[in-house]
Design an enzyme around this catalytic site. Structure first.
Site, PDB file in Angstrom:
ATOM      1  CE  LYS A 116      -3.981  -1.931   2.864  1.00  0.00           C
ATOM      2  NZ  LYS A 116      -5.347  -1.834   1.735  1.00  0.00           N
ATOM      3  CD  GLU A 275     -10.440  -1.289  -2.390  1.00  0.00           C
ATOM      4  OE1 GLU A 275     -11.473  -2.285  -1.978  1.00  0.00           O
ATOM      5  OE2 GLU A 275      -9.579  -0.875  -1.402  1.00  0.00           O
ATOM      6  NE  ARG A 292      -8.216  -9.183  -4.644  1.00  0.00           N
ATOM      7  CZ  ARG A 292      -8.602  -8.755  -3.674  1.00  0.00           C
ATOM      8  NH1 ARG A 292     -10.277  -8.626  -4.239  1.00  0.00           N
ATOM      9  NH2 ARG A 292      -8.754  -7.988  -2.715  1.00  0.00           N
TER      10      ARG A 292
HETATM   11  P1  ADP Z   1      -7.725  -2.993   3.000  1.00  0.00           P
HETATM   12  O1  ADP Z   1      -7.280  -3.478   2.355  1.00  0.00           O
HETATM   13  O2  ADP Z   1      -8.202  -4.638   3.994  1.00  0.00           O
HETATM   14  O3  ADP Z   1      -9.648  -3.658   2.730  1.00  0.00           O
HETATM   15  P2  ADP Z   1      -8.647  -0.452   2.836  1.00  0.00           P
HETATM   16  O4  ADP Z   1      -7.443  -0.015   3.075  1.00  0.00           O
HETATM   17  O5  ADP Z   1      -9.217  -1.397   1.742  1.00  0.00           O
HETATM   18  O6  ADP Z   1      -8.009  -1.778   3.527  1.00  0.00           O
HETATM   19  O7  ADP Z   1      -9.146  -0.354   3.764  1.00  0.00           O
HETATM   20  C1  ADP Z   1     -10.804  -1.256   3.800  1.00  0.00           C
HETATM   21  C2  ADP Z   1     -11.978  -0.295   4.803  1.00  0.00           C
HETATM   22  O8  ADP Z   1     -11.327   0.332   5.625  1.00  0.00           O
HETATM   23  C3  ADP Z   1     -12.049   1.422   3.641  1.00  0.00           C
HETATM   24  O9  ADP Z   1     -13.001   0.679   2.845  1.00  0.00           O
HETATM   25  C4  ADP Z   1     -12.721   2.123   4.471  1.00  0.00           C
HETATM   26  O10 ADP Z   1     -13.757   2.036   5.139  1.00  0.00           O
HETATM   27  C5  ADP Z   1     -11.822   2.318   5.884  1.00  0.00           C
HETATM   28  N1  ADP Z   1     -10.612   3.297   5.904  1.00  0.00           N
HETATM   29  C6  ADP Z   1      -9.628   2.975   5.246  1.00  0.00           C
HETATM   30  N2  ADP Z   1      -8.269   3.449   5.680  1.00  0.00           N
HETATM   31  C7  ADP Z   1      -9.866   4.821   5.990  1.00  0.00           C
HETATM   32  C8  ADP Z   1      -8.849   5.942   6.143  1.00  0.00           C
HETATM   33  N3  ADP Z   1      -8.026   7.123   5.846  1.00  0.00           N
HETATM   34  N4  ADP Z   1     -10.084   6.473   6.938  1.00  0.00           N
HETATM   35  C9  ADP Z   1     -10.912   6.424   7.297  1.00  0.00           C
HETATM   36  N5  ADP Z   1     -11.707   4.959   6.792  1.00  0.00           N
HETATM   37  C10 ADP Z   1     -10.826   3.848   6.150  1.00  0.00           C
END
Ligand code: ADP
Length: 664
Positions: A116, A275, A292
């Site tokens: 990330k 995303e 993916r």
């Molecule tokens: P993963 O890869 O584990 O799914 P993500 O980075 O996609 O993790 O984040 C998953 C979820 O966490 C997001 O959909 C959102 O709801 C929450 N999230 C991630 N980053 C933030 C942030 N900076 N502030 C608020 N919520 C966040």
């Protein structure tokens, strides 16, 4: 196009890929673990190979064995599905080295987005907006604390190698930082083999909006609109939809173009998802790119009329993108609910067990069920506890929601705890219908999402009693002389009208019912209430008229346990037999494992003083950590397990002598 492919996955996604491949005339090779010998994906495939024992590390993650199988079977390409090896650079490289097409992006693109932190650096250069925070390599505690201070609170710790919401912790203030960091690092190390963290400002009311992109080998890239995945628990998606409610065409285009830019910045090929966090003021920030096919891809398929697995196969086979950007049209609204084996009433703990009974809604142009299980299958501790994805489509969001609510009522499962009732309450709730979406939705609307049962308890007991009685009758074999009074199936007695007792257990409470049977009617008493009932059973459904009110309610009886399915909720009860020792309940401060899993950390030892709410033991199941906490202040008298031990649901982990008990 390929003649034969191997699917390096299991469950619903393996079945999903096989379905499209077969439609295109491609033969499919499945792989399976010992636990999956009889799995649906194995049955659907043209041939299948055993990989090894149940744990993923010995089966679905065995890249070397999978490549061997692909070569031996003559598969020209491997579809990795999602999870497992789908975002593993070494696996993508190994495919290439063995002249097997990896149905996914080039290894270099996976590597670029696999971290990330590195992904954020690339996106920064490509001019895609980022959430403020720290994404550097230096992982020393002092530096992370200093960066946390700079970022401000609340902040989010995220595993650099993370996915599926694992290895994430929200930190409200500095005093919680060290403990949260340690827990997130441990979880990340466990799940991804890499404890590195990044820090992000925690947005308090964002929506999760993601763009589906596709690129081919000829430099073309398109976006297939967006999905809104804001409804999440533990940062994991549970209900997704497309398009995102209220998103303007301009924003869709801006996000879509940013996403394609992001993909092209890393020479992407195939299906990918970018995303974004979409903030209340309409701004959006890059979160990560998943290299993916996503779990929630069906909602995009429903609104675009495209088969994304077919797109993947065509592109991997060397064809150009099937459509240009301006040819991609959106129609109607789609929703997907993830049906999980889990217990929403206990913090969504993953559940395991056998699917003794499984009925799905009728599939139509409006309703689709993607699943990898059939009745009788086991949801085991080894894999993701998702049972199915229920997808609906209609012209408008409102109609799609109505379809979802209806379809959830027709989804009936016994044997494993599920989130169906929770999903039903969620989809039918006013804030969801009103599009009041953000990632905190579930926490904010808890009261609505965990409603009191709709079925009156006494009525539930009465209907259950009928179910038991009629089911018994159906099972009884007739004696030789059908005219004998002893062959009569009701409670016919000489000279008396006999009321028989029945004891039912519901929610651990015993209820005494008395049942008087006359011809095809029953008079049933529960407490002070009297019910006049006429009932018949056909297939799994009870048709009953209770005090003049007619009901149809379906149910399933497994041993002495009955479940009734009513408007998306379930009513459980058991017929009492002598040996059901209710008094076993008293636990005297003993703390049990809430699920099958392993002990990750034991934080106290015998003799330690503990405070109410203090974490005593940390368990892990399905790569998620769960803290076992002291219910009240006391002293640890014994610890029954050590780190690394496997424990079964209900096993006593630790005994604590509570202070107030001592006093008593
Ligand atoms: P993963 O890869 O584990 O799914 P993500 O980075 O996609 O993790 O984040 C998953 C979820 O966490 C997001 O959909 C959102 O709801 C929450 N999230 C991630 N980053 C933030 C942030 N900076 N502030 C608020 N919520 C966040």
């Amino acid at each position: 196009m390929f003649n034969k492919i191997l699917i390096a996955n299991r469950g619903e996604i393996a079945c999903r890929v096989i379905q499209t491949a077969h439609r295109l005339g491609i033969r499919c090779v499945a792989v399976y673990s010992e636990a999956d010998r009889h799995a649906r994906h194995v049955a659907m495939a043209d041939e299948a190979f055993l990989l090894g024992p149940a744990p993923s590390s010995e089966s679905y993650l065995r890249a070397d064995t999978i490549i061997e199988v692909a070569k031996a079977s003559g598969a020209q390409a491997i579809h990795p599905g999602y999870g497992f090896l789908s975002e593993n650079t070494d696996f993508a490289k190994a495919c290439e080295a063995n002249d097997i097409v990896f149905i996914g992006p080039p290894a270099s693109a996976i590597a670029a987005m696999g971290s990330k932190s590195a992904a954020k650096a690339i996106m920064q250069d490509a001019g895609v907006p980022l959430v403020p925070g720290y994404h550097g390599d230096d992982q020393s505690l002092d530096l992370l604390r200093a960066e946390a201070e700079k970022c401000g609170f609340p902040l989010l710790l995220k595993a650099v190698a993370g996915g599926g919401g694992k290895g994430m912790r929200v930190v409200e203030q500095m005093s919680e930082f060290n403990e949260a960091l340690a827990a997130a690092q441990r979880e990340a190390k466990n799940a991804f083999g890499n404890p590195d963290m990044l820090i992000e400002k925690y947005l308090t009311q964002p929506r999760h909006v993601e763009i589906q992109v596709f690129c081919d080998n000829f430099g073309n890239g398109v976006y297939l609109a967006e999905r809104d995945c804001s409804v999440q628990r533990r940062h994991q998606k549970v209900l997704e939809e497309a398009p995102a409610p209220g998103l303007s065409d301009e924003t869709r285009q801006a996000m879509g173009e940013a996403a394609v830019r992001a993909a092209q910045a890393i020479d992407y090929v195939g299906a990918g998802t970018v995303e974004f966090l979409y903030d209340v003021d309409g701004s959006f920030y890059f979160m990560e790119m998943n290299t993916r096919l996503q779990v929630e891809h069906p909602v995009t398929e429903m609104i675009t009329g495209q088969d994304l697995v077919e797109w993947q196969l065509r592109i991997a086979g060397g064809e150009p993108l099937p459509l240009a950007q301006e040819q991609i049209r959106l129609r109607g609204h789609a929703l997907e609910a993830r049906i999980y084996a889990e217990d929403p009433d206990h913090d969504f703990l993953p559940a395991t067990g056998r699917l003794h009974y499984l009925r799905t809604p009728q599939e139509t142009a409006h309703v689709r069920v993607d699943t990898g299980v059939v009745e009788g299958d086991e949801v085991s501790i080894h894999y993701d506890p998702m049972i199915a994805k229920l997808i609906v489509w209609d012209d408008t969001r409102e109609r799609a929601i109505n379809r979802m609510v209806q379809a959830l009522e027709e989804y009936r499962i016994n044997g494993v705890k599920t989130n169906i009732r929770f999903l039903h309450a969620l989809a039918d709730s006013a804030p969801f219908r009103d599009e009041a979406l953000d990632t905190g939705f579930i926490g904010k609307h808890e009261a609505l999402l965990f409603p009191a049962p709709k079925l009156d308890e006494h009525l539930g007991l009465v209907l259950s009693a009928c179910f038991f009685l009629l089911n018994n009758k159906a099972e009884q074999t007739l004696p030789a002389d059908p005219w004998s009074p002893f062959a009569r199936q009701n409670s016919w007695r000489l000279n008396s009208c006999y009321a028989r007792p029945m004891i039912l257990l519901s929610d651990d409470v015993q209820h005494s019912l008395s049942i008087l049977e006359q011809d095809d009617r029953y008079e049933i008493r529960v407490g002070d209430s009297r019910y006049d009932v006429q009932a018949s059973l056909s297939d799994d459904c009870l048709h009953a008229t209770v005090n003049g009110h007619r009901f149809s309610i379906c149910g399933h009886l497994h041993q002495d346990q009955l479940v009734l399915f009513h408007e998306g909720e379930t009513f459980h009860c058991a017929r009492h037999r002598e040996h059901y020792g209710l008094e076993d309940q008293a636990s005297e401060g003993g703390l049990q494992a809430p699920m099958n899993g392993s002990v990750v950390a034991v934080l106290v030892k015998a003799g330690d003083r503990v405070e109410a709410g203090q974490t005593l033991v940390i368990m892990e199941a399905m790569k998620m950590e769960h803290a076992i906490k002291a219910p009240a202040a006391g002293t640890v008298s014994e610890v029954f397990f050590a780190e690394g031990d496997l424990v079964s649901e209900g096993a006593e982990l630790i005994a604590v002598e509570l202070d107030n008990e001592e006093a008593a």
